[in-house]
Write an enzyme that holds these catalytic residues in place. Structure first.
Site, PDB file in Angstrom:
ATOM      1  N   PHE A 253       0.864  -1.179   0.000  1.00 50.07           N
ATOM      2  CA  PHE A 253       0.000   0.000   0.000  1.00 50.07           C
ATOM      3  C   PHE A 253       0.907   1.238   0.000  1.00 50.07           C
ATOM      4  O   PHE A 253       1.814   1.334   0.832  1.00 50.07           O
ATOM      5  CB  PHE A 253      -0.892  -0.016   1.249  1.00 50.07           C
ATOM      6  CG  PHE A 253      -2.001   0.980   1.179  1.00 50.07           C
ATOM      7  CD1 PHE A 253      -3.208   0.660   0.587  1.00 50.07           C
ATOM      8  CD2 PHE A 253      -1.829   2.250   1.689  1.00 50.07           C
ATOM      9  CE1 PHE A 253      -4.233   1.589   0.514  1.00 50.07           C
ATOM     10  CE2 PHE A 253      -2.852   3.188   1.621  1.00 50.07           C
ATOM     11  CZ  PHE A 253      -4.055   2.851   1.034  1.00 50.07           C
TER      12      PHE A 253
ATOM     13  N   ASP B  66       3.272  -3.925   9.047  1.00 53.18           N
ATOM     14  CA  ASP B  66       1.989  -3.253   8.829  1.00 53.18           C
ATOM     15  C   ASP B  66       0.907  -4.342   8.882  1.00 53.18           C
ATOM     16  O   ASP B  66       0.889  -5.247   8.040  1.00 53.18           O
ATOM     17  CB  ASP B  66       2.022  -2.555   7.463  1.00 53.18           C
ATOM     18  CG  ASP B  66       0.726  -1.819   7.147  1.00 53.18           C
ATOM     19  OD1 ASP B  66      -0.332  -2.192   7.696  1.00 53.18           O
ATOM     20  OD2 ASP B  66       0.761  -0.894   6.315  1.00 53.18           O
TER      21      ASP B  66
ATOM     22  N   TYR C 223     -10.150   0.224  11.339  1.00 52.53           N
ATOM     23  CA  TYR C 223     -11.412   0.474  10.617  1.00 52.53           C
ATOM     24  C   TYR C 223     -11.754  -0.630   9.617  1.00 52.53           C
ATOM     25  O   TYR C 223     -12.814  -0.602   9.009  1.00 52.53           O
ATOM     26  CB  TYR C 223     -11.405   1.850   9.922  1.00 52.53           C
ATOM     27  CG  TYR C 223     -10.155   2.153   9.116  1.00 52.53           C
ATOM     28  CD1 TYR C 223      -9.911   1.552   7.895  1.00 52.53           C
ATOM     29  CD2 TYR C 223      -9.219   3.059   9.595  1.00 52.53           C
ATOM     30  CE1 TYR C 223      -8.772   1.843   7.171  1.00 52.53           C
ATOM     31  CE2 TYR C 223      -8.069   3.355   8.890  1.00 52.53           C
ATOM     32  CZ  TYR C 223      -7.847   2.744   7.678  1.00 52.53           C
ATOM     33  OH  TYR C 223      -6.707   3.025   6.965  1.00 52.53           O
ATOM     34  N   LYS C 224     -10.835  -1.595   9.436  1.00 49.76           N
ATOM     35  CA  LYS C 224     -11.127  -2.682   8.489  1.00 49.76           C
ATOM     36  C   LYS C 224     -11.751  -3.852   9.253  1.00 49.76           C
ATOM     37  O   LYS C 224     -12.899  -3.795   9.657  1.00 49.76           O
ATOM     38  CB  LYS C 224      -9.847  -3.105   7.772  1.00 49.76           C
ATOM     39  CG  LYS C 224      -9.204  -2.008   6.926  1.00 49.76           C
ATOM     40  CD  LYS C 224      -7.945  -2.536   6.264  1.00 49.76           C
ATOM     41  CE  LYS C 224      -7.139  -1.449   5.585  1.00 49.76           C
ATOM     42  NZ  LYS C 224      -7.757  -0.957   4.353  1.00 49.76           N
TER      43      LYS C 224
ATOM     44  N   ARG D  61     -11.574  -7.040  -5.731  1.00 49.71           N
ATOM     45  CA  ARG D  61     -11.193  -7.547  -4.402  1.00 49.71           C
ATOM     46  C   ARG D  61     -12.442  -7.861  -3.597  1.00 49.71           C
ATOM     47  O   ARG D  61     -13.369  -7.055  -3.518  1.00 49.71           O
ATOM     48  CB  ARG D  61     -10.454  -6.428  -3.652  1.00 49.71           C
ATOM     49  CG  ARG D  61      -8.988  -6.548  -3.624  1.00 49.71           C
ATOM     50  CD  ARG D  61      -8.306  -5.556  -2.710  1.00 49.71           C
ATOM     51  NE  ARG D  61      -9.096  -4.508  -2.082  1.00 49.71           N
ATOM     52  CZ  ARG D  61      -8.677  -3.759  -1.079  1.00 49.71           C
ATOM     53  NH1 ARG D  61      -7.481  -3.952  -0.566  1.00 49.71           N
ATOM     54  NH2 ARG D  61      -9.431  -2.805  -0.565  1.00 49.71           N
TER      55      ARG D  61
HETATM   56  C1  LIG Z   1      -1.641  -1.826   4.129  1.00 48.02           C
HETATM   57  C2  LIG Z   1      -2.039  -0.417   4.448  1.00 48.02           C
HETATM   58  N1  LIG Z   1      -1.128   0.410   4.995  1.00 48.02           N
HETATM   59  C3  LIG Z   1      -1.418   1.696   5.272  1.00 48.02           C
HETATM   60  C4  LIG Z   1      -2.675   2.212   5.015  1.00 48.02           C
HETATM   61  C5  LIG Z   1      -2.953   3.654   5.327  1.00 48.02           C
HETATM   62  O1  LIG Z   1      -3.556   3.769   6.552  1.00 48.02           O
HETATM   63  P1  LIG Z   1      -4.048   5.138   7.163  1.00 48.02           P
HETATM   64  O2  LIG Z   1      -4.686   5.925   6.052  1.00 48.02           O
HETATM   65  O3  LIG Z   1      -5.059   4.743   8.194  1.00 48.02           O
HETATM   66  O4  LIG Z   1      -2.884   5.848   7.739  1.00 48.02           O
HETATM   67  C6  LIG Z   1      -3.664   1.373   4.482  1.00 48.02           C
HETATM   68  C7  LIG Z   1      -5.017   1.882   4.217  1.00 48.02           C
HETATM   69  O5  LIG Z   1      -5.899   1.233   3.740  1.00 48.02           O
HETATM   70  C8  LIG Z   1      -3.327   0.035   4.176  1.00 48.02           C
HETATM   71  O6  LIG Z   1      -4.211  -0.798   3.611  1.00 48.02           O
END
Ligand SMILES: Cc1ncc(COP(=O)(O)O)c(C=O)c1O
Length: 410
Positions: free
Chosen positions: A125, A195, A220-221, A369
């Site tokens: 991500f 992460d 939130y997921k 997805r």
């Molecule tokens: C794997 C991963 N890392 C980081 C993030 C970013 O998270 P945030 O916007 O809550 O900082 C996300 C968001 O969906 C994610 O899926």
């Protein structure tokens, strides 16, 4: 043989997690396969929000002494057992983005800035790479990218201070072996920040058992904390030192209400706090984490894999005919999602499904997805979702012009 509805019903009748579905408020008729993006609303969230709203009205500033102020540590302790951490090792605070920045600064400070490189992975991500880049620019480190699919060892040398990796890849659903990867990185004298965005609440994360020292994640997921719910960070007890993290905010001070001129980091995880947090945002998350205390994570994992495989086996016969590539990893290497690529029509197929109340999401290029959340999805739900997919594809309904228009959030 395609699974039948009777078979799906039979699986539901033996599902030990079935009772959790009643704890979630989902719109009638919706089949929600996007809990890997934003989790569904626990019914208890509404009461928790109402109670905090009333507390704001009735106690006003006194609310901070009625559970608001210590929410980051209290919720951290509720979350800890779900990710294999001990009490006092998790803080619920800010977002993945900010927590990653804090940990990069903290770890490199603990290392005495002895190594110049931060390594992040291609195909992750993008937020993680962006933050690694931004941290390097501001703190004078060099950012390197591990190309997607390249073996770690090709880029892991004695220059590398910290590696940032996702336990489960957000696009492919590929699950990394946390224990083995952590051991290989530590053997090179580097640290790793995991992460957990797509693994916390999706499978059995074992931070302690795998030797992990640092992790970040969101709630939130799969953890159903609500849109924009606070993130979390984990620092193994033995690694909690007197070092600073770079966002040295007043809530992370050892005595925030002494209002001293100079910063002095608080003990334990509290030093990873920044500034005033939203008491309202913590309320639904606490309700959700309280429900999560009842969840058998081994049963959750077994059901997640079973739901994903039910969805796929209902559809396998369509894949070749309709140019769909199933990129879902085998069970032992999978998070809690199914990935199907249809390069030309993937976006439109997802839109046509959404119009029918089957909610998945789309990621470029061509990736449909579907997330599987065992607490509020039944086998029968998944069977029906697959039937809807079949109808959309076989009837070419997705070709309708109204399914071609791009929205801002896909
Ligand atoms: C794997 C991963 N890392 C980081 C993030 C970013 O998270 P945030 O916007 O809550 O900082 C996300 C968001 O969906 C994610 O899926």
């Amino acid at each position: 043989m395609r699974p039948t509805l009777t078979e799906a019903r039979d699986l539901d009748s033996r599902d030990t997690l079935a009772a959790f579905k009643a704890h979630f408020a989902l719109p009638d008729g919706m089949l929600y396969l996007d809990g890997n993006s934003l989790g569904a609303q626990p019914r208890a969230a509404r009461d928790a929000l109402d109670a905090t709203r009333d507390q704001w009205r009735d106690a006003l500033v006194g609310g901070w002494n009625q559970g608001w102020f210590d929410a980051p540590e209290r919720l951290g302790d509720l979350l800890a057992p779900l990710i294999g951490a001990r009490a006092g090792e998790v803080l619920v605070s800010d977002s993945i983005t900010l927590n990653l920045f804090k940990l990069l600064g903290y770890i490199t400070e603990c290392q005495g800035r002895a190594r110049p490189v931060i390594l992040s992975e291609g195909g992750n991500f993008p937020a993680d790479g962006y933050i690694a880049e931004g941290f390097c620019r501001s703190a004078g480190f060099e950012h390197r990218l591990l190309p997607e699919g390249a073996p770690l060892e090709t880029h892991l040398d004695t220059q590398v201070a910290v590696v940032v990796l996702s336990q489960v890849n957000y696009r492919t659903g590929q699950l990394r072996d946390m224990a083995d990867t952590t051991r290989r990185i530590h053997a090179q004298g580097a640290e790793v920040i995991w992460d957990l965005a797509h693994s916390a609440g999706a499978l059995a994360v074992d931070l302690q058992g795998s030797g992990a020292r640092y992790a970040v994640g969101c709630t939130y997921k799969y953890l159903n904390g609500g849109p924009g719910a606070p993130g979390f960070l984990y620092v193994r007890g033995e690694c909690q030192r007197a070092a600073w993290q770079p966002l040295s905010g007043w809530h992370g001070h050892t005595q925030p209400f002494a209002f001293e001129a100079d910063y002095a980091p608080a003990a334990g995880m509290t030093r990873f706090r920044t500034g005033t947090h939203s008491a309202l945002a913590y309320a639904p998350l606490e309700a959700s984490l309280t429900l999560w205390q009842e969840v058998d994570i081994a049963a959750l994992r077994a059901k997640s894999l079973a739901l994903a495989d039910l969805f796929r086996t209902c559809l396998t016969d369509l894949f070749e005919i309709h140019g769909i590539e199933d990129i879902t990893p085998p069970p032992a290497q999978r998070g809690s999602q199914v990935g199907l690529i249809q390069r030309e029509h993937g976006y439109a197929i997802v839109q046509a499904l959404i119009a029918r109340g089957v909610i998945g999401d789309y990621r470029e290029p061509g990736l449909m997805r579907f997330g599987f959340t065992p607490l509020y999805l039944s086998h029968v739900d998944v069977w029906h979702a697959a039937e809807q997919f079949r109808e959309v594809v076989e009837s070419a309904e997705y070709r309708n012009p109204r399914f071609q228009t791009r929205t801002e959030v896909t």
